[in-house]
Design a protein around this motif. Sequence first.
Motif: not given
Length: 346
Positions: A147-173
């Motif tokens: 929970n703490a890690r998900l609140d960190l801004p650097e975690t969010c930015e890193g996940l956003l970058e991975l989300f944007s590179k993942t075409v299949q929505r079901e794979k973003r999780g």
Amino acid sequence: GAASRARACRRTDAMAAAPSMSTMGAKPNKDQMKDFLEAGVQMMESDGTRELLKTSSTPPGRRLIELQRATWDTLGVDQDLGCKALDEILPPVEGEDDGGLFELKQKFVWTAMRVYLRSLEDKKPAVLETKAPMPRATIIEFFDACNARLDLPETCEGLLELFSKTVQREKRGDAIAQMQRDQLEILGFESKHGCAMLERIPQDFAADKELQARLQGWFAKAQQSYVMLEQTMIGRRVAEELESNPDMRKAKEAVDKMTPLERGTLIERNAQKVQAIMGMPAAAKQEHMKTLCEADRLELLQAQLIAFSVLKQQAAQMYMQQQHGGSGGPSGTGGVVAPPSQEEMV
């Protein structure tokens, strides 16, 4: 988001709690709170604190709490009153000058989270557990750390970058799932074995209501983070298109005039198209839109805007649920993030 309302004294074990039993002493003034926050950040970032947390037999989160709260003593402020005062620091309203107090509080909170997570990494066992049951305390530590890690801004930015590179929505999780599996190994449990232990919580701790609630809260946090990250990613794309694409502006004007029934009918008619177009890379999306006639292009843009609006509403509802103790749970949001399993989400 959650980070903007982070509580310096009542978050996870990375932050000092704020008991309400104290009735003596004076509430700290702004200068004292500023001194506490600045001293706290300096203390937490010091090499001495890192070594102390690494070698202490007390769990690092609890030890960090003790170190944080002791800072109030040097300022002559009751610890409980001091923590309560920090909890009441809110973002300044427009035009208000709080002297940078909220920004400093946010820095304190994020520093506490980073130091807490780093201390867990510093204590990572050399050999991972592959057979023994996971102790209750380790399970709770796992939930708090995720929970703490998900609140960190650097975690969010890193996940956003991975989300944007993942075409299949079901794979973003998968990006959140991998983060969770990594956290299991930081705590000394081989990831597949750790996942299996988490799956057994409903049976192994059937009468433990607190642990069951923590499980549901952890699950809801992951789901909420997924939705909010996706909302942010799509929101950035929509904002860019509103600036650069005249058709998007026309689509927005049309959506603003629609009734709820008209919006529902349009999104139902275009649901599959929206899912496909949102998963495309930007270049491929632009090329596809060029192949459509103007009417079809505008309708698809309208459907995307409506879908984004729905996503924002979902994120807001999940955030409010979490803030008021709602857990969501594995069946509460349609499996946006999968239930615990060895092969999917932890």
